[in-house]
Design a protein around this motif. Structure first.
Motif, PDB file in Angstrom:
ATOM      1  N   PRO A 148      35.131  -3.786  21.902  1.00  0.00           N
ATOM      2  CA  PRO A 148      33.859  -4.112  22.565  1.00  0.00           C
ATOM      3  C   PRO A 148      33.994  -5.171  23.657  1.00  0.00           C
ATOM      4  O   PRO A 148      33.215  -5.165  24.615  1.00  0.00           O
ATOM      5  N   SER A 149      34.962  -6.062  23.542  1.00  0.00           N
ATOM      6  CA  SER A 149      35.131  -7.108  24.555  1.00  0.00           C
ATOM      7  C   SER A 149      35.625  -6.540  25.882  1.00  0.00           C
ATOM      8  O   SER A 149      35.544  -7.220  26.914  1.00  0.00           O
ATOM      9  N   LEU A 150      36.139  -5.309  25.870  1.00  0.00           N
ATOM     10  CA  LEU A 150      36.608  -4.669  27.099  1.00  0.00           C
ATOM     11  C   LEU A 150      35.502  -3.881  27.793  1.00  0.00           C
ATOM     12  O   LEU A 150      35.687  -3.419  28.917  1.00  0.00           O
ATOM     13  N   LEU A 151      34.366  -3.716  27.122  1.00  0.00           N
ATOM     14  CA  LEU A 151      33.274  -2.916  27.666  1.00  0.00           C
ATOM     15  C   LEU A 151      32.276  -3.818  28.391  1.00  0.00           C
ATOM     16  O   LEU A 151      32.033  -4.954  27.971  1.00  0.00           O
ATOM     17  N   PRO A 152      31.676  -3.339  29.467  1.00  0.00           N
ATOM     18  CA  PRO A 152      30.683  -4.145  30.189  1.00  0.00           C
ATOM     19  C   PRO A 152      29.433  -4.344  29.342  1.00  0.00           C
ATOM     20  O   PRO A 152      29.134  -3.525  28.465  1.00  0.00           O
ATOM     21  N   PRO A 153      28.680  -5.413  29.594  1.00  0.00           N
ATOM     22  CA  PRO A 153      27.450  -5.634  28.819  1.00  0.00           C
ATOM     23  C   PRO A 153      26.429  -4.553  29.112  1.00  0.00           C
ATOM     24  O   PRO A 153      26.508  -3.825  30.118  1.00  0.00           O
ATOM     25  N   ARG A 213      22.002  -7.636  24.091  1.00  0.00           N
ATOM     26  CA  ARG A 213      22.691  -7.588  25.383  1.00  0.00           C
ATOM     27  C   ARG A 213      24.137  -7.134  25.257  1.00  0.00           C
ATOM     28  O   ARG A 213      24.746  -6.684  26.211  1.00  0.00           O
ATOM     29  N   ARG A 214      24.691  -7.284  24.067  1.00  0.00           N
ATOM     30  CA  ARG A 214      26.077  -6.882  23.852  1.00  0.00           C
ATOM     31  C   ARG A 214      26.117  -5.505  23.201  1.00  0.00           C
ATOM     32  O   ARG A 214      25.259  -5.155  22.398  1.00  0.00           O
ATOM     33  N   ALA A 254      40.759  -9.993  29.974  1.00  0.00           N
ATOM     34  CA  ALA A 254      39.844 -10.117  31.115  1.00  0.00           C
ATOM     35  C   ALA A 254      40.223  -9.145  32.225  1.00  0.00           C
ATOM     36  O   ALA A 254      39.352  -8.517  32.855  1.00  0.00           O
ATOM     37  N   GLU A 255      41.519  -9.016  32.477  1.00  0.00           N
ATOM     38  CA  GLU A 255      41.973  -8.097  33.516  1.00  0.00           C
ATOM     39  C   GLU A 255      41.687  -6.640  33.134  1.00  0.00           C
ATOM     40  O   GLU A 255      41.269  -5.829  33.970  1.00  0.00           O
ATOM     41  N   VAL A 256      41.922  -6.310  31.860  1.00  0.00           N
ATOM     42  CA  VAL A 256      41.646  -4.946  31.394  1.00  0.00           C
ATOM     43  C   VAL A 256      40.147  -4.657  31.482  1.00  0.00           C
ATOM     44  O   VAL A 256      39.730  -3.576  31.935  1.00  0.00           O
ATOM     45  N   ALA A 257      39.319  -5.622  31.067  1.00  0.00           N
ATOM     46  CA  ALA A 257      37.868  -5.447  31.141  1.00  0.00           C
ATOM     47  C   ALA A 257      37.415  -5.233  32.581  1.00  0.00           C
ATOM     48  O   ALA A 257      36.488  -4.455  32.845  1.00  0.00           O
TER      49      ALA A 257
END
Length: 295
Positions: free
Chosen positions: A19-24, A50-51, A193-196
Motif C-alpha cells: 500500500p505504501s507504493l500506491l498513490p493516495p 484518504r489512504r 519512495a522512488e518505486v512509488a
C-alpha cells in the motif's frame, strides 16, 4: 499476485509494504471507499478515508466475513478492500467454498449478496495479494527440512487452489528463502519512495489514457476490457507472435490471454513506452503459473 515461498521468506512483509507504493485516494475515490466502510460500521468518527485500504483476514474467516452477508447484508473484507489491497496469507488454508466465492469479484470488480430480505451489490475492485508455502511443511526445496512425503505433499497442497482461481491471478512470484548473507547486503539503490514515484507516473498515464472514454470511469489498465483493451494494449509484431505461441504451448485461456495483455500494457507504462513490445509480453508471460494438475 500470488507469492509462493518457504516460511520466513518475507511474503507477509512484502504484502504489507505494497500500500505504501500506491498513490493516495483522490476525492471521488475517498468518498467511494468511505461509504463502504460507513455501511459496514467501520468508519472512524465519520472521517473520510484518504489512504488505500489494506485488509488481511485470517484464513479461518467465514464466507460472509470475506464476501459480505449477515442479517443486513453488510460488506465483507473484499469490499472493505475496494481500491486497495486484500491480502490472503496461507491461501490453501482458506475454506475451498470461501475462495471460490472470490471468483466473481476478481472478474467483475463487484460482489453481489443475496439474502431473503435483501439483494445488494457492493464494489470490490481490489488488488488481491496472496501468499502460500509450496507445501504443507513449507520446505519443499530444502532436502534437509522437507517432509518425507515430498514432492507429493506439494502437489496435494497446491491442488487446494482451483484452476479457475489460479487463472484469475495475474502475477505468480517465487519468493526464495533468505540466507544469512542476504541480511548483510547493503540497501538497494532504489527505495520505496522512488518505486512509488514510478507507480504514480504510470497510473497518471493510465488515467489520462482513459479520461475521454465513454461510460463508467476507468482508472487503470485493470479496468479496461474487451475491444478497449485490445486497442490500447495491442502489441507489436514480435509481441503478437509470442502471445500466439503462448496460447498454443502453455494452453493459455481466453481469460489468461487478456490478463497477459493487461500486465504487458502496465509493464510498458512503467517503462515509459507507448507501444506494448515483445519484451513486455515476454515478462508478462513469465508471471503466469500453470494451474495445479496442469504442470
Amino acid at each position: 499476485m500470488l507469492m509462493v515461498g518457504p516460511p520466513g521468506a518475507g511474503k507477509s512483509m512484502l504484502a504489507a509494504r505494497l500500500p505504501s507504493l500506491l498513490p493516495p485516494l483522490d476525492a471521488s475515490e475517498a468518498l467511494e471507499v468511505s461509504m463502504i466502510h460507513s455501511v459496514a460500521g467501520a468508519l472512524d468518527e465519520g472521517k473520510l478515508l484518504r489512504r488505500r485500504p489494506y485488509r488481511d483476514p485470517h484464513h479461518s474467516a467465514s464466507l460472509p466475513a470475506l464476501t459480505g452477508g449477515g442479517l443486513r447484508a453488510r460488506p465483507g473484507e473484499v469490499s472493505l478492500a475496494h481500491l486497495g489491497v486484500l491480502f490472503l496469507d496461507e491461501l490453501p488454508e482458506f475454506n475451498r467454498q470461501t475462495l471460490e466465492a472470490l471468483r466473481q469479484p476478481l472478474e467483475t470488480g463487484r460482489v453481489s449478496i443475496a439474502r431473503a430480505n435483501a439483494h445488494v451489490t457492493y464494489p470490490a475492485l481490489v488488488q488481491l495479494v496472496a501468499a502460500m508455502n509450496p507445501c504443507r511443511c513449507g520446505y519443499l526445496d530444502d532436502a534437509g527440512l522437507a517432509c518425507a512425503r515430498a514432492p507429493k505433499c506439494a502437489i496435494d497442497y497446491q491442488a487446494r487452489i482451483s484452476g479457475p482461481l489460479f487463472d484469475r491471478i495475474d502475477l505468480h512470484v517465487e519468493v526464495p528463502s533468505v540466507s544469512a548473507g542476504d541480511l548483510t547486503l547493503p540497501p538497494p539503490a532504489e527505495g520505496s519512495a522512488e518505486v512509488a514515484g514510478r507507480v504514480a507516473t504510470a497510473r497518471a498515464v493510465q488515467g489520462a489514457r482513459y479520461a475521454d472514454e465513454p461510460g463508467p470511469r476507468i482508472r487503470a489498465n485493470a479496468e479496461a476490457d474487451g475491444t478497449l483493451l485490445e486497442r490500447v494494449a495491442a502489441p507489436d509484431d514480435g509481441g503478437r507472435t509470442l502471445l500466439g505461441q503462448a496460447v498454443e504451448r502453455i494452453r493459455l485461456t481466453a481469460r489468461g490471454y487478456h490478463r497477459v495483455l493487461r500486465v504487458a500494457r502496465t509493464l510498458a507504462d512503467l517503462d515509459g513506452q507507448a507501444q506494448v513490445r515483445r519484451i513486455h509480453v515476454a515478462e508478462a508471460l513469465s508471471y503466469r503459473r500453470a494451474a495445479p494438475g496442469r504442470r
